[in-house]
Design a protein around this motif. Structure first.
Motif, PDB file in Angstrom:
ATOM      1  N   HIS A   1      -3.176   1.043 -24.838  1.00 33.92           N
ATOM      2  CA  HIS A   1      -2.912   2.440 -24.656  1.00 33.92           C
ATOM      3  C   HIS A   1      -1.810   3.211 -25.854  1.00 33.92           C
ATOM      4  CE1 HIS A   1      -0.010  -0.043 -22.703  1.00 33.92           C
ATOM      5  NE2 HIS A   1       0.920   0.851 -22.740  1.00 33.92           N
ATOM      6  N   LEU A   2      -1.063   2.228 -26.152  1.00 35.38           N
ATOM      7  CA  LEU A   2      -0.096   2.495 -27.179  1.00 35.38           C
ATOM      8  C   LEU A   2      -0.854   2.681 -28.531  1.00 35.38           C
ATOM      9  CD1 LEU A   2       2.849  -0.079 -26.549  1.00 35.38           C
ATOM     10  CD2 LEU A   2       2.371   2.277 -25.663  1.00 35.38           C
ATOM     11  N   LEU A   3      -1.899   1.948 -28.698  1.00 37.08           N
ATOM     12  CA  LEU A   3      -2.635   1.980 -30.104  1.00 37.08           C
ATOM     13  C   LEU A   3      -3.348   3.429 -29.905  1.00 37.08           C
ATOM     14  CD1 LEU A   3      -4.220  -1.505 -30.107  1.00 37.08           C
ATOM     15  CD2 LEU A   3      -2.441  -0.647 -31.673  1.00 37.08           C
ATOM     16  N   ARG A   4      -3.639   3.730 -29.058  1.00 37.72           N
ATOM     17  CA  ARG A   4      -4.289   5.208 -28.863  1.00 37.72           C
ATOM     18  C   ARG A   4      -3.407   6.503 -29.311  1.00 37.72           C
ATOM     19  NH1 ARG A   4      -7.497   2.637 -24.742  1.00 37.72           N
ATOM     20  NH2 ARG A   4      -6.182   3.578 -22.996  1.00 37.72           N
ATOM     21  N   GLU A   5      -2.054   6.081 -29.034  1.00 38.02           N
ATOM     22  CA  GLU A   5      -1.068   7.006 -29.527  1.00 38.02           C
ATOM     23  C   GLU A   5      -0.670   6.888 -30.873  1.00 38.02           C
ATOM     24  OE1 GLU A   5       2.263   7.796 -26.878  1.00 38.02           O
ATOM     25  OE2 GLU A   5       1.409   6.035 -25.564  1.00 38.02           O
ATOM     26  N   GLY A   6      -1.007   5.772 -31.521  1.00 36.76           N
ATOM     27  CA  GLY A   6      -0.331   5.418 -32.886  1.00 36.76           C
ATOM     28  C   GLY A   6       0.767   4.539 -32.908  1.00 36.76           C
ATOM     29  N   VAL A   7       0.720   3.436 -33.615  1.00 32.41           N
ATOM     30  CA  VAL A   7       2.040   2.304 -33.480  1.00 32.41           C
ATOM     31  C   VAL A   7       2.168   2.128 -34.881  1.00 32.41           C
ATOM     32  CG1 VAL A   7       1.256   1.733 -31.242  1.00 32.41           C
ATOM     33  CG2 VAL A   7       0.624   0.277 -33.088  1.00 32.41           C
TER      34      VAL A   7
ATOM     35  N   VAL B   1       7.200 -10.493 -32.728  1.00 27.16           N
ATOM     36  CA  VAL B   1       6.783  -9.119 -33.555  1.00 27.16           C
ATOM     37  C   VAL B   1       6.823  -7.706 -32.860  1.00 27.16           C
ATOM     38  CG1 VAL B   1       4.807  -8.252 -35.183  1.00 27.16           C
ATOM     39  CG2 VAL B   1       4.945 -10.702 -34.631  1.00 27.16           C
ATOM     40  N   PRO B   2       7.634  -6.867 -33.257  1.00 26.29           N
ATOM     41  CA  PRO B   2       7.996  -5.702 -32.503  1.00 26.29           C
ATOM     42  C   PRO B   2       6.979  -4.395 -32.838  1.00 26.29           C
ATOM     43  CG  PRO B   2       9.309  -5.778 -34.048  1.00 26.29           C
ATOM     44  CD  PRO B   2       8.675  -7.004 -34.196  1.00 26.29           C
ATOM     45  N   VAL B   3       6.668  -3.639 -31.884  1.00 28.36           N
ATOM     46  CA  VAL B   3       5.932  -2.352 -31.980  1.00 28.36           C
ATOM     47  C   VAL B   3       6.470  -1.316 -31.452  1.00 28.36           C
ATOM     48  CG1 VAL B   3       3.620  -1.562 -31.354  1.00 28.36           C
ATOM     49  CG2 VAL B   3       3.698  -4.158 -31.474  1.00 28.36           C
ATOM     50  N   TRP B   4       6.338  -0.284 -32.095  1.00 31.11           N
ATOM     51  CA  TRP B   4       6.801   1.009 -32.063  1.00 31.11           C
ATOM     52  C   TRP B   4       5.636   2.104 -31.931  1.00 31.11           C
ATOM     53  CZ3 TRP B   4      10.010  -2.336 -34.768  1.00 31.11           C
ATOM     54  CH2 TRP B   4      11.298  -2.358 -34.440  1.00 31.11           C
ATOM     55  N   VAL B   5       5.693   2.830 -30.903  1.00 34.32           N
ATOM     56  CA  VAL B   5       4.983   4.011 -30.904  1.00 34.32           C
ATOM     57  C   VAL B   5       5.323   5.136 -32.199  1.00 34.32           C
ATOM     58  CG1 VAL B   5       4.181   6.214 -29.882  1.00 34.32           C
ATOM     59  CG2 VAL B   5       4.162   3.902 -28.403  1.00 34.32           C
ATOM     60  N   SER B   6       4.294   5.418 -32.893  1.00 31.47           N
ATOM     61  CA  SER B   6       4.656   6.161 -34.165  1.00 31.47           C
ATOM     62  C   SER B   6       4.028   7.815 -33.907  1.00 31.47           C
ATOM     63  CB  SER B   6       4.329   5.825 -35.299  1.00 31.47           C
ATOM     64  OG  SER B   6       2.631   5.496 -35.301  1.00 31.47           O
ATOM     65  N   GLY B   7       2.938   7.823 -33.260  1.00 32.89           N
ATOM     66  CA  GLY B   7       2.234   9.374 -33.228  1.00 32.89           C
ATOM     67  C   GLY B   7       1.205   9.146 -34.204  1.00 32.89           C
ATOM     68  N   ASP B   8       0.591  10.209 -34.629  1.00 39.26           N
ATOM     69  CA  ASP B   8      -0.805  10.288 -35.476  1.00 39.26           C
ATOM     70  C   ASP B   8      -0.172  10.719 -36.866  1.00 39.26           C
ATOM     71  OD1 ASP B   8      -2.998  10.751 -36.840  1.00 39.26           O
ATOM     72  OD2 ASP B   8      -3.730  12.408 -35.575  1.00 39.26           O
ATOM     73  N   TYR B   9      -0.393   9.892 -37.817  1.00 39.60           N
ATOM     74  CA  TYR B   9      -0.057  10.200 -39.441  1.00 39.60           C
ATOM     75  C   TYR B   9      -1.127  10.082 -40.172  1.00 39.60           C
ATOM     76  CZ  TYR B   9       4.865  10.358 -38.132  1.00 39.60           C
ATOM     77  OH  TYR B   9       6.173  10.469 -37.627  1.00 39.60           O
ATOM     78  N   VAL B  10      -1.259  10.988 -41.387  1.00 41.44           N
ATOM     79  CA  VAL B  10      -2.165  10.862 -42.369  1.00 41.44           C
ATOM     80  C   VAL B  10      -1.556  10.597 -43.602  1.00 41.44           C
ATOM     81  CG1 VAL B  10      -4.072  12.074 -41.431  1.00 41.44           C
ATOM     82  CG2 VAL B  10      -2.267  13.341 -42.704  1.00 41.44           C
ATOM     83  N   ASN B  11       0.093  10.777 -43.578  1.00 42.30           N
ATOM     84  CA  ASN B  11       0.951  10.696 -44.852  1.00 42.30           C
ATOM     85  C   ASN B  11       1.810   9.687 -44.684  1.00 42.30           C
ATOM     86  OD1 ASN B  11       3.043  11.006 -46.598  1.00 42.30           O
ATOM     87  ND2 ASN B  11       2.190  13.121 -47.349  1.00 42.30           N
TER      88      ASN B  11
ATOM     89  N   TYR C   1      12.999   3.001 -35.513  1.00 42.31           N
ATOM     90  CA  TYR C   1      13.752   1.689 -35.695  1.00 42.31           C
ATOM     91  C   TYR C   1      14.935   1.230 -34.787  1.00 42.31           C
ATOM     92  CZ  TYR C   1       9.740   0.460 -39.152  1.00 42.31           C
ATOM     93  OH  TYR C   1       8.469   0.234 -39.808  1.00 42.31           O
ATOM     94  N   LYS C   2      15.761   2.266 -34.979  1.00 41.32           N
ATOM     95  CA  LYS C   2      17.100   2.188 -34.106  1.00 41.32           C
ATOM     96  C   LYS C   2      16.835   2.073 -32.696  1.00 41.32           C
ATOM     97  CE  LYS C   2      19.351   4.781 -37.981  1.00 41.32           C
ATOM     98  NZ  LYS C   2      20.163   5.823 -38.348  1.00 41.32           N
ATOM     99  N   ARG C   3      15.594   2.477 -32.212  1.00 37.98           N
ATOM    100  CA  ARG C   3      15.486   2.411 -30.727  1.00 37.98           C
ATOM    101  C   ARG C   3      15.010   1.062 -30.427  1.00 37.98           C
ATOM    102  NH1 ARG C   3      12.189   8.171 -30.730  1.00 37.98           N
ATOM    103  NH2 ARG C   3      13.619   9.374 -31.807  1.00 37.98           N
ATOM    104  N   GLU C   4      14.697   0.918 -28.994  1.00 39.39           N
ATOM    105  CA  GLU C   4      13.969  -0.334 -28.731  1.00 39.39           C
ATOM    106  C   GLU C   4      12.761  -0.139 -28.868  1.00 39.39           C
ATOM    107  OE1 GLU C   4      15.082  -3.227 -27.015  1.00 39.39           O
ATOM    108  OE2 GLU C   4      17.109  -2.467 -27.642  1.00 39.39           O
ATOM    109  N   PRO C   5      11.885  -1.252 -29.278  1.00 40.11           N
ATOM    110  CA  PRO C   5      10.533  -0.930 -29.586  1.00 40.11           C
ATOM    111  C   PRO C   5       9.663  -0.926 -28.102  1.00 40.11           C
ATOM    112  CG  PRO C   5      11.250  -3.531 -29.740  1.00 40.11           C
ATOM    113  CD  PRO C   5      12.425  -2.657 -29.486  1.00 40.11           C
ATOM    114  N   SER C   6       8.549  -0.188 -28.342  1.00 36.43           N
ATOM    115  CA  SER C   6       7.605   0.075 -27.207  1.00 36.43           C
ATOM    116  C   SER C   6       6.995  -1.265 -26.472  1.00 36.43           C
ATOM    117  CB  SER C   6       6.476   0.988 -27.721  1.00 36.43           C
ATOM    118  OG  SER C   6       7.198   2.096 -28.237  1.00 36.43           O
ATOM    119  N   ALA C   7       6.669  -2.218 -27.409  1.00 42.13           N
ATOM    120  CA  ALA C   7       6.251  -3.451 -26.980  1.00 42.13           C
ATOM    121  C   ALA C   7       6.683  -4.647 -28.150  1.00 42.13           C
ATOM    122  CB  ALA C   7       4.652  -3.278 -26.997  1.00 42.13           C
ATOM    123  N   VAL C   8       6.696  -5.938 -27.623  1.00 42.72           N
ATOM    124  CA  VAL C   8       6.806  -7.081 -28.495  1.00 42.72           C
ATOM    125  C   VAL C   8       5.582  -8.072 -28.321  1.00 42.72           C
ATOM    126  CG1 VAL C   8       8.726  -8.814 -29.127  1.00 42.72           C
ATOM    127  CG2 VAL C   8       9.401  -6.723 -28.397  1.00 42.72           C
TER     128      VAL C   8
END
Length: 250
Positions: free
Chosen positions: A186-192, A208-218, A230-237
């Protein structure tokens, strides 16, 4: 491509593809080589390829793919392929299907979802600079989760010359089971972003931490925006317990 210390992943399950950065052809091949046969090359600069007279496209035999992945593929520029099971199927491709393949290689996007009975293909791999931003199609999403589960530990262990690796005789970190990777789908569908530079390896566990990033092309924009996230808590580990020898996603 320089090891950037992180992986970007964004799933589009509705159209059967994933966008990624930080995963190169050699990573993809080493994780899924048992799932791949021959490669029909849509865009490339590999000099040891064979030629198919029906499609006027070059291809690489299954046994030769390992030679291809030894090359500096990111220096090719455009690098696009679709796998196939038997050349007889390539020889049966219609003009419409060939047009769709040429469009894939040129536009790095599909006209129709690119899985063909004649090719019996599992993948389509499209990049303008291998590893920087790839669009990869998966006929079976199990392959994707398996690939990610193999790539993450290898990338994490490859973070040499950092404080992460403190012991000379490190035991290899096993792959993450696909079922564990799937728990964050479900996080991967948001972009991580999966960050190895913010991870940790010690005698007790690997994280290995994982952060939700959103959709990017650049990817430059992504890196800039991630400095704040990165200063926030990761979305998953992803966590590996060395005692129980088990992976989990927290």
């Amino acid at each position: 491509m320089k090891n950037q210390g992180w992986i970007y992943l964004h799933l589009n399950t509705a159209q059967d593809f994933a966008m990624s950065s930080g995963i190169e052809m050699k990573d993809f091949y080493h994780a899924l080589s048992d799932k791949m046969h021959h490669l029909l090359l849509l865009k490339h600069k590999f000099e040891q390829s064979s030629f198919n007279m029906h499609t006027y496209l070059e291809y690489v035999h299954e046994q030769e793919v390992q030679e291809l992945v030894k090359e500096d593929i990111s220096a090719y520029g455009d690098f696009c392929w679709i796998d196939f099971e038997d050349e007889a199927g390539v020889d049966e491709m219609s003009a419409q299907e060939l047009a769709e393949l040429l469009y894939l290689g040129h536009m790095k996007y599909h006209l129709n979802i690119p899985f063909y009975k004649k090719l019996n293909n599992r993948f389509v791999y499209l990049s303008s600079e291998d590893g920087m931003l790839n669009r990869t199609y998966y006929k079976d999403w199990t392959d994707f989760f398996m690939m990610v589960g193999k790539v993450i530990p290898e990338k994490m262990a490859g973070r040499k010359n950092t404080k992460l690796l403190q012991w000379k005789k490190e035991k290899p970190i096993p792959p993450i089971p696909k079922e564990v990777v799937m728990t964050i789908s479900h996080l991967l569908r948001e972009g991580v972003v999966i960050s190895f530079q913010h991870g940790a390896i010690n005698k007790g566990n690997v994280e290995v931490p994982v952060w939700v990033s959103g959709d990017y092309v650049n990817m430059d924009d992504l890196q800039e925006d991630m400095q704040k996230k990165y200063k926030r808590e990761p979305s998953a580990v992803f966590s590996y317990d060395r005692k129980t020898k088990e992976w989990s996603a927290i």
